[in-house]
Design an enzyme around this catalytic site. Sequence first.
Site, PDB file in Angstrom:
ATOM      1  N   VAL A  64      -8.173 -14.707  -8.918  1.00 41.75           N
ATOM      2  CA  VAL A  64      -7.234 -15.057  -7.849  1.00 41.75           C
ATOM      3  C   VAL A  64      -7.889 -15.059  -6.472  1.00 41.75           C
ATOM      4  CG1 VAL A  64      -5.206 -14.280  -9.120  1.00 41.75           C
ATOM      5  CG2 VAL A  64      -6.409 -12.670  -7.613  1.00 41.75           C
ATOM      6  N   ASN A  90       0.753  -9.805  -8.758  1.00 45.20           N
ATOM      7  CA  ASN A  90       0.537  -8.423  -9.162  1.00 45.20           C
ATOM      8  C   ASN A  90      -0.926  -7.985  -9.081  1.00 45.20           C
ATOM      9  OD1 ASN A  90       1.121  -5.863 -10.862  1.00 45.20           O
ATOM     10  ND2 ASN A  90      -0.375  -6.992 -12.098  1.00 45.20           N
ATOM     11  N   SER A 141       2.725  -1.340  -2.612  1.00 46.90           N
ATOM     12  CA  SER A 141       2.503   0.049  -3.010  1.00 46.90           C
ATOM     13  C   SER A 141       3.163   0.948  -1.977  1.00 46.90           C
ATOM     14  CB  SER A 141       1.005   0.365  -3.074  1.00 46.90           C
ATOM     15  OG  SER A 141       0.779   1.761  -3.192  1.00 46.90           O
ATOM     16  N   TYR A 157      -7.151   0.187   0.879  1.00 46.63           N
ATOM     17  CA  TYR A 157      -6.033  -0.125  -0.003  1.00 46.63           C
ATOM     18  C   TYR A 157      -4.709  -0.065   0.749  1.00 46.63           C
ATOM     19  CZ  TYR A 157      -3.042   0.042  -4.164  1.00 46.63           C
ATOM     20  OH  TYR A 157      -2.088  -0.217  -5.114  1.00 46.63           O
ATOM     21  N   ALA A 158      -4.484   1.017   1.484  1.00 45.58           N
ATOM     22  CA  ALA A 158      -3.214   1.188   2.191  1.00 45.58           C
ATOM     23  C   ALA A 158      -2.993   0.097   3.229  1.00 45.58           C
ATOM     24  CB  ALA A 158      -3.163   2.564   2.840  1.00 45.58           C
ATOM     25  N   LYS A 161      -1.950  -3.162   1.584  1.00 41.84           N
ATOM     26  CA  LYS A 161      -0.576  -3.142   1.087  1.00 41.84           C
ATOM     27  C   LYS A 161       0.432  -3.192   2.240  1.00 41.84           C
ATOM     28  CE  LYS A 161      -1.665  -3.174  -3.213  1.00 41.84           C
ATOM     29  NZ  LYS A 161      -1.401  -4.381  -4.034  1.00 41.84           N
TER      30      LYS A 161
END
Length: 246
Positions: A64, A90, A141, A157-158, A161
């Site tokens: 993706v 996802n 998340s 990551y945070a 999201k």
Amino acid sequence: MGKLSGKVALVTGGTSGIGGASVELFAVEGASVIAVARNTERGEQFASELRIRGYSVEFYCCDVANRLDLEKLKCYIEQKYGRLDILFNNAGLLRTAALEEITDEDWDAMYDTNVKAVMHTCQLFFPMLKEARGVVLNNASINGLHSYIKGVRSYMYASTKSALIQFTKYLAKNYAPDIRVNALCPGITVTNLFTNRDFSRFKDSNLLGRMADPMEIAKVALFLCSDDSSFITGATIVADGGETIK
């Protein structure tokens, strides 16, 4: 009649964890599902097992983060199905590091998969989704909603999201009423996203005292992708066992 009978659904990161559970559940509820991932061997085996059980599932190998791969996927779905009703973005990447250890390569990889790939997927598939008056679900998340105790290093990551949650809201505003767009924010779930599989370290992280099973999150995804949630758009739905209020 299942909740998704006659629908065509695309699930990225669709061969394991939340994605795999969602592919299975969507198919059980009557959808024709295209499961997208990079691991061909695992993907073909997964789809084959579901077809043996009588469900309409196929695997399509696609990175993706590669727009050319997504363009080929779009052409394939247009030619074979002629429509798309559900898009579940996802696929995700998780890497952690101390601030001083973050590399440009890691930062770019996280944003390419977790944010830019969603933008590209939406750009490519929204014409079909608009025609079908379809549904988009972006898997974010709870990391995108709140900060953790001192010492947690989810900078990359945070922040991806959080960006995805805001991106979802703008999509919902600009494409209503033709397309419903929502964000799902799971708590800690038993998936292969974690490289350290000692899940016991999370047992006190939420009010229920355990991690989520992927199928529990998939059931929320099913709700948000079905007509059961027909009056919900632009929402950020949390499924975290009470972690964000603990």
